[in-house]
Design an enzyme around this catalytic site. Structure first.
Site, PDB file in Angstrom:
ATOM      1  N   ASN A 255       0.828  -1.215   0.000  1.00 27.84           N
ATOM      2  CA  ASN A 255       0.000   0.000   0.000  1.00 27.84           C
ATOM      3  C   ASN A 255       0.857   1.257   0.000  1.00 27.84           C
ATOM      4  OD1 ASN A 255      -2.596  -1.120  -0.073  1.00 27.84           O
ATOM      5  ND2 ASN A 255      -2.667  -1.399   2.136  1.00 27.84           N
TER       6      ASN A 255
ATOM      7  N   HIS B   4      -3.235   2.392  -2.313  1.00 23.44           N
ATOM      8  CA  HIS B   4      -4.288   1.490  -1.834  1.00 23.44           C
ATOM      9  C   HIS B   4      -5.043   0.806  -2.973  1.00 23.44           C
ATOM     10  CE1 HIS B   4      -4.023   2.335   2.466  1.00 23.44           C
ATOM     11  NE2 HIS B   4      -3.738   3.589   2.129  1.00 23.44           N
TER      12      HIS B   4
ATOM     13  N   ASP C 288      -5.729  -3.135  -3.272  1.00 24.14           N
ATOM     14  CA  ASP C 288      -7.018  -3.763  -3.580  1.00 24.14           C
ATOM     15  C   ASP C 288      -6.871  -4.777  -4.713  1.00 24.14           C
ATOM     16  OD1 ASP C 288      -8.203  -2.240  -1.627  1.00 24.14           O
ATOM     17  OD2 ASP C 288      -9.110  -0.803  -3.020  1.00 24.14           O
TER      18      ASP C 288
ATOM     19  N   GLU D 182      -5.917  -7.733   5.224  1.00 21.08           N
ATOM     20  CA  GLU D 182      -5.243  -8.770   4.443  1.00 21.08           C
ATOM     21  C   GLU D 182      -5.364 -10.144   5.092  1.00 21.08           C
ATOM     22  OE1 GLU D 182      -1.943  -6.837   6.990  1.00 21.08           O
ATOM     23  OE2 GLU D 182      -3.910  -6.336   6.145  1.00 21.08           O
TER      24      GLU D 182
END
Length: 230
Positions: free
Chosen positions: A112, A117, A121, A147
């Site tokens: 990230n 981000h 994803d 996660e």
């Protein structure tokens, strides 16, 4: 509904005739009180039936959406725990072995931080697809948050559960996640617990033991699987 409409129509016809015509009821009036509902009621009920079917479909879709994680389309935490409780009680009654697997992506925060981000994803969706590709339709797959993922494998020994974990490691070694101009590599640490459930065994206690093995996998160097040995 048609029968009810006819009954109401006949009642109203007799009532109106007795009030307005002082008890004289014509055969035509009775015939019309039957024919008109026969024509109108099916048409109106068909439309109502269509509305009821649409409402039922929407309710099913809403229930499905309420049980899914929107990003990965796996079971969300609540749905996973609810279904896992039923599966464990079933395994207890049938005296069958069940395996619970805890999975946690390694250094996910670094992904990230390095790529954003949206890239994170994409990694989560890729991992969810990898799990699906290696699991059976009877296996329960859930994203517990962030996660963290979990599997419940009915009628699955520790050897078979470990073999599944190794397939996941192998699958991740052979693929990358393409995101914009980057190719992202990632790994996963896994903990496994397998047993024939007793009354004291719950999804919470089994997942706790799987987590302990997962943490040991992290401490050992990540990107590996540890099996809980009690």
């Amino acid at each position: 509904m048609t029968a009810a409409s006819i009954s109401v129509s006949i009642f109203i016809t007799f009532f109106v005739c007795y009030i307005c015509l002082q008890g004289s009821v014509s055969y035509i009036a009775i015939l019309l009180s039957v024919i008109i509902p026969l024509i109108v009621a099916p048409l109106s009920s068909w439309h109502l039936l269509g509305l009821l079917m649409k409402i039922d479909k929407l309710e099913k879709e809403m229930r499905k959406l309420a049980s899914l994680d929107p990003l990965t389309e796996l079971c969300n935490r609540r749905a996973f725990f609810n279904d896992a409780k039923l599966a464990i009680r079933c395994a207890e009654q049938e005296r069958r072995v069940v395996s619970v697997i805890a999975l946690d992506l390694d250094r996910f925060k670094a992904i990230n931080d390095s790529y954003g981000h949206s890239a994170g994803d994409a990694v989560l969706r890729h991992f969810a697809a990898t799990i699906r590709a290696n699991c059976r339709t009877s296996d329960l797959i859930g994203r517990l948050g962030g996660e963290e993922f979990a599997l419940l494998l009915p009628n699955t020994s520790a050897v078979a559960a470990y073999a599944l974990a190794q397939r996941l490691h192998l699958a991740l070694r052979g693929t990358v996640v393409a995101y914009e101009q980057s190719k992202i590599l990632y790994t996963v640490s896994i903990g496994v617990i397998s047993l024939v459930p007793r009354e004291t065994d719950t999804i919470e206690t089994m997942l706790n033991k799987a987590d302990r093995s997962l943490y040991l996998a992290k401490e050992t160097g990540r990107n590996c699987t540890m099996v809980f040995d009690g």
